[in-house]
Design a protein around this motif. Structure first.
Motif, short mmCIF file in Angstrom:
data_model
loop_
_atom_site.label_atom_id
_atom_site.label_comp_id
_atom_site.label_asym_id
_atom_site.label_seq_id
_atom_site.Cartn_x
_atom_site.Cartn_y
_atom_site.Cartn_z
N ARG A 179 12.43 12.68 13.60
CA ARG A 179 11.96 12.61 12.26
C ARG A 179 10.76 13.48 12.01
NH1 ARG A 179 9.70 13.38 8.42
NH2 ARG A 179 9.02 11.74 6.79
N TYR A 180 9.79 13.27 13.08
CA TYR A 180 8.62 14.17 12.98
C TYR A 180 8.56 15.40 13.62
CZ TYR A 180 6.73 10.23 10.54
OH TYR A 180 6.36 9.23 9.36
N PHE A 211 11.94 8.73 16.17
CA PHE A 211 10.60 8.98 15.72
C PHE A 211 10.42 10.34 16.04
CE2 PHE A 211 9.76 4.73 14.75
CZ PHE A 211 8.88 4.85 13.96
N ILE A 220 0.72 6.69 10.49
CA ILE A 220 2.16 6.12 10.54
C ILE A 220 1.87 4.83 10.71
CG2 ILE A 220 4.36 6.31 11.51
CD1 ILE A 220 3.69 9.27 11.76
N ARG A 238 14.15 -2.42 13.69
CA ARG A 238 15.46 -2.94 13.42
C ARG A 238 16.30 -1.53 12.82
NH1 ARG A 238 11.33 -6.59 12.98
NH2 ARG A 238 11.73 -8.40 14.07
N THR A 248 0.80 -1.10 0.01
CA THR A 248 0.02 -0.04 0.00
C THR A 248 0.96 1.25 0.01
OG1 THR A 248 -1.54 -1.36 1.30
CG2 THR A 248 -1.99 1.20 1.11
N MET A 306 13.81 -6.01 6.30
CA MET A 306 14.12 -6.29 7.59
C MET A 306 13.06 -6.95 8.51
SD MET A 306 17.43 -5.21 8.24
CE MET A 306 17.68 -4.70 9.93
N PRO A 312 3.34 10.97 1.75
CA PRO A 312 4.52 10.28 2.16
C PRO A 312 5.14 10.33 3.25
CG PRO A 312 4.53 11.50 -0.25
CD PRO A 312 3.16 11.99 0.53
N ALA A 320 1.01 2.38 8.17
CA ALA A 320 2.11 2.26 7.20
C ALA A 320 3.20 1.36 7.78
CB ALA A 320 2.54 3.62 6.71
N TYR A 347 17.51 4.87 2.68
CA TYR A 347 18.05 3.65 2.71
C TYR A 347 17.50 2.73 4.00
CZ TYR A 347 21.04 -0.30 2.38
OH TYR A 347 21.45 -1.91 2.35
N GLU A 348 17.26 3.38 5.24
CA GLU A 348 16.76 2.67 6.07
C GLU A 348 15.14 2.33 6.00
OE1 GLU A 348 19.37 3.49 10.37
OE2 GLU A 348 19.07 5.08 8.70
N ASP A 349 14.81 3.40 5.50
CA ASP A 349 13.27 3.12 5.32
C ASP A 349 12.77 2.27 4.32
OD1 ASP A 349 10.46 4.06 5.28
OD2 ASP A 349 11.18 6.22 6.06
N MET A 361 9.19 -4.89 -0.67
CA MET A 361 8.74 -6.13 -0.09
C MET A 361 8.20 -7.29 -1.16
SD MET A 361 8.00 -5.17 3.17
CE MET A 361 6.46 -5.99 3.75
N PHE A 402 0.72 5.14 0.69
CA PHE A 402 -0.31 6.20 1.29
C PHE A 402 -0.28 7.47 0.52
CE2 PHE A 402 0.13 2.83 4.36
CZ PHE A 402 -0.86 2.81 5.08
N CYS A 454 1.80 -2.10 7.89
CA CYS A 454 1.64 -2.51 6.29
C CYS A 454 3.04 -2.96 5.78
CB CYS A 454 1.36 -1.22 5.65
SG CYS A 454 0.42 -1.87 3.82
N ARG A 455 4.00 -2.77 6.42
CA ARG A 455 5.39 -3.36 5.97
C ARG A 455 5.77 -4.21 7.12
NH1 ARG A 455 9.36 0.62 4.48
NH2 ARG A 455 7.75 2.63 4.96
N PHE A 462 13.05 -1.11 5.76
CA PHE A 462 12.27 -1.38 6.95
C PHE A 462 11.41 -2.69 6.69
CE2 PHE A 462 8.31 -1.17 9.45
CZ PHE A 462 8.81 -0.80 10.60
N GLY A 463 10.84 -2.83 5.57
CA GLY A 463 9.81 -4.08 5.24
C GLY A 463 10.65 -5.30 5.35
N GLN A 476 4.56 7.81 5.34
CA GLN A 476 5.00 6.36 5.03
C GLN A 476 6.52 6.28 5.04
OE1 GLN A 476 3.34 4.92 1.56
NE2 GLN A 476 4.31 3.01 1.87
N LEU A 477 7.28 7.42 5.08
CA LEU A 477 8.65 7.73 5.21
C LEU A 477 9.09 7.80 6.74
CD1 LEU A 477 9.54 9.24 1.99
CD2 LEU A 477 9.32 6.71 2.36
N PHE A 478 9.08 6.86 7.71
CA PHE A 478 9.25 7.25 8.82
C PHE A 478 10.68 6.95 9.48
CE2 PHE A 478 6.86 3.26 8.43
CZ PHE A 478 7.84 2.52 8.66
N MET A 479 11.70 6.41 8.88
CA MET A 479 12.98 6.16 9.21
C MET A 479 13.85 7.24 9.02
SD MET A 479 12.75 3.24 10.76
CE MET A 479 14.35 2.25 10.72
N THR A 522 9.71 2.02 -1.00
CA THR A 522 9.40 1.06 0.13
C THR A 522 8.47 -0.09 0.19
OG1 THR A 522 7.62 2.41 0.94
CG2 THR A 522 9.63 3.29 1.55
#
Lengths: 251, 270
Positions: free
Chosen positions: B164-165, B161, B213, B227, A84, A107, A89, B216, A99-101, A156, A86, B219-220, A104-105, A92-95, A152
């Motif tokens: 980031r936010y 977090f 969030i 990690r 999905t 990992m 963005p 999201a 690269y780490e974002d 997956m 969203f 979802c992954r 994430f999936g 969806q991009l929380f890291m 991202t």
């Protein structure tokens, strides 16, 4: 799950405040199809998407992905199979880095580090964003954020993609690039959008929603030329199918 | 509102400084975090009236800022921005602690003024060290470092977090502030009632975003543990950096360097 059809049968849902968002929605999307879901604001598009990956549980009816019903115990498999993207963005991009974002999936799937790395590079290359890999997401432009958000999900390796308003807030060139990018994907695609021209370009089939029900489901070309239908659902012909505003000619 | 926007911009600038490539930036984040920690402990552990022995500690932030290519003016501005806090904290010391501790000619300096100077100096040193750490180490590297050094997972994730936010939230605050200012004229509409409404609204927005969030993330495949993918290598350079500076700090803590130096020089002269 080898055969990836997505099937909704008589879906009904209302929010706790009593708003009826879906009222008897049924359709079947077969493997590799690209389907646009269009409709005015509040028609139930987003609520429908939330049912396809099991974020919301229907009050009535069911969703099946392949031969697996979307229920609590199958959620993790479903979400692996359906990616999905969203609308915002930033959600969806929380890291802390691109690269780490993207990692994430993979990992979370418990893949070995080399495999994670390979997938991240592949996904970023696919959306042409490999050069952004060390940047923090809040330093990206709108178009770059969108591309990374799609990466991202690609990392997956899902069988189907659900995209919520993929072209919103993009400038014309970024939008054009996105359409080109999405066109190269062979995944089953379900795209909820107000951008009917994007739907024209990418989707051979369109589902029109209004008031929580499906008003029409058919070939995109047929639907967008049916002015009576579009008008009753609060929509207009895509710009590319409207007559020239200056001379009134159609081509 | 303009000053808030300015602050946010400066915060972003500090973040950008941390992505430079200098010998200091290339050090392992754990080495820098640990060294800064030793530094802070040494500075804070001095007695109430210590002023002179604190001065040598200026060496560390100055050297690191120099090698790490951090603009001095920028650091100084940041220091001044948070200075009012320290100024207010110690303001009553000169009034409460009035016995004369030092005489310079006919001028008597009370112990209160000395402890006030000590507070200000300590504030300056510790804040500088923190600024220099953040300016030479990206925040995510710091998070990875403290996680690797044994801090609870949840703690590191929360910090990540938060950072980031901060940017997203700050943008939202600025936008709301602008929207209000545009429709407020003079004092009308700028009052505390509207302000509290805005805060409530912001909380609800944040809550809604947190929910999106979380969606999201699930979802992954999020299962409660983030990690952090980061390989850290501790080289001899990093170890030398930490041990070397720590030894210097401990020496500064144990010996009153300016005093020793002064005695040495007067000894040479006489």
């Amino acid at each position: 799950m080898s055969h990836h059809s997505i099937e909704a049968r008589d879906l009904a849902f209302s929010y706790p405040d009593g708003t009826v968002a879906l009222d008897g929605v049924s359709f079947e999307i077969t493997h590799g199809e690209s389907v646009a879901i269009v409709g005015a604001n509040g028609a139930g598009k987003s609520t429908l998407l939330m049912h396809l990956n099991g974020f919301l549980t229907p009050l009535r009816g069911s969703v099946r992905v392949g031969d697996v019903p979307v229920i609590k115990s199958t959620l993790s498999d479903i979400r692996k199979a359906i990616g999905t993207v969203f609308q915002d963005p930033d959600d969806q991009l929380f890291m802390p880095s691109v690269y780490e974002d993207v990692a994430f999936g993979p990992m979370n799937l418990g893949l070995p580090l080399e495999e994670v790395d390979a997938r991240v590079i592949e996904a970023l290359t696919q959306v042409d964003a490999l050069r952004l890999k060390d940047r923090p997401p809040y330093r990206l432009s709108g178009g770059e954020k969108r591309a990374v958000a799609i990466a991202t999900v690609l990392a997956m390796r899902p069988n189907a993609l659900i995209l919520d308003e993929p072209s919103s807030n993009l400038d014309p060139r970024a939008r054009r690039r996105l359409i080109g990018l999405l066109g190269t994907f062979t995944h089953t695609k379900i795209i909820a959008t107000h951008d009917l021209d994007l739907a024209m370009d990418l989707c051979e089939r369109t589902i029109v929603m209004s008031g929580g029900t499906i008003s029409a489901d058919g070939r995109t070309g047929d639907i967008f030329t049916d002015d009576a239908l579009l008008d009753s659902c609060g929509l207009e012909r895509p710009l590319s199918m409207q007559n020239c505003p200056k001379c009134g000619r159609s081509d | 509102m303009a000053s808030l926007e300015h602050e946010i911009h400066e915060f972003g600038q500090l973040d950008q400084l941390s992505y430079q490539d200098t010998p200091i930036h290339r050090l392992d984040p754990r080495a820098k975090v640990l060294t800064t920690l030793v530094y802070l402990v040494c500075v804070v552990s001095f007695g109430k009236y210590a002023v002179l022995p604190l001065l040598p500690f200026l060496l560390f932030p100055v050297v690191i800022a120099g090698l790490g290519n951090l603009p001095t003016g920028f650091l100084f501005r940041k220091l001044l921005a948070v200075a009012p806090f320290a100024i207010v904290v110690g303001i009553f010391n000169p009034l409460l602690d009035t016995h004369i501790a030092l005489r310079v000619g006919t001028l008597g300096i009370s112990a209160g003024w000395i402890s006030y100077a000590s507070i200000l100096l300590r504030f300056g040193l510790t804040t500088l060290a923190a600024l220099v750490l953040i300016g030479t180490t990206s925040f995510m590297a710091i998070c990875a470092a403290i996680e690797r050094m044994g801090a609870p997972d949840v703690f590191a994730t929360q910090l990540l977090f938060l950072y980031r936010y901060t940017f997203v939230l700050a943008d939202e605050v600025v936008r709301m502030g602008r929207a209000r200012a545009l429709r407020s004229f003079g004092r009308h509409g700028m009052g505390i009632r509207v302000y509290s409404n805005m805060l409530g609204h912001l909380l609800l927005r944040t809550y809604a975003r947190a929910q999106r969030i979380y969606l999201a993330m699930t979802c992954r495949g999020f299962d409660g543990q983030v990690r952090i993918l980061r390989t850290l290598h501790l080289s001899t350079r990093d170890v030398t950096f930490t041990l070397g500076w720590s030894a210097v700090f401990v020496a500064f803590r144990l010996f009153n360097v300016p005093l020793v130096l002064g005695q040495f020089i007067t000894g040479l002269i006489t």
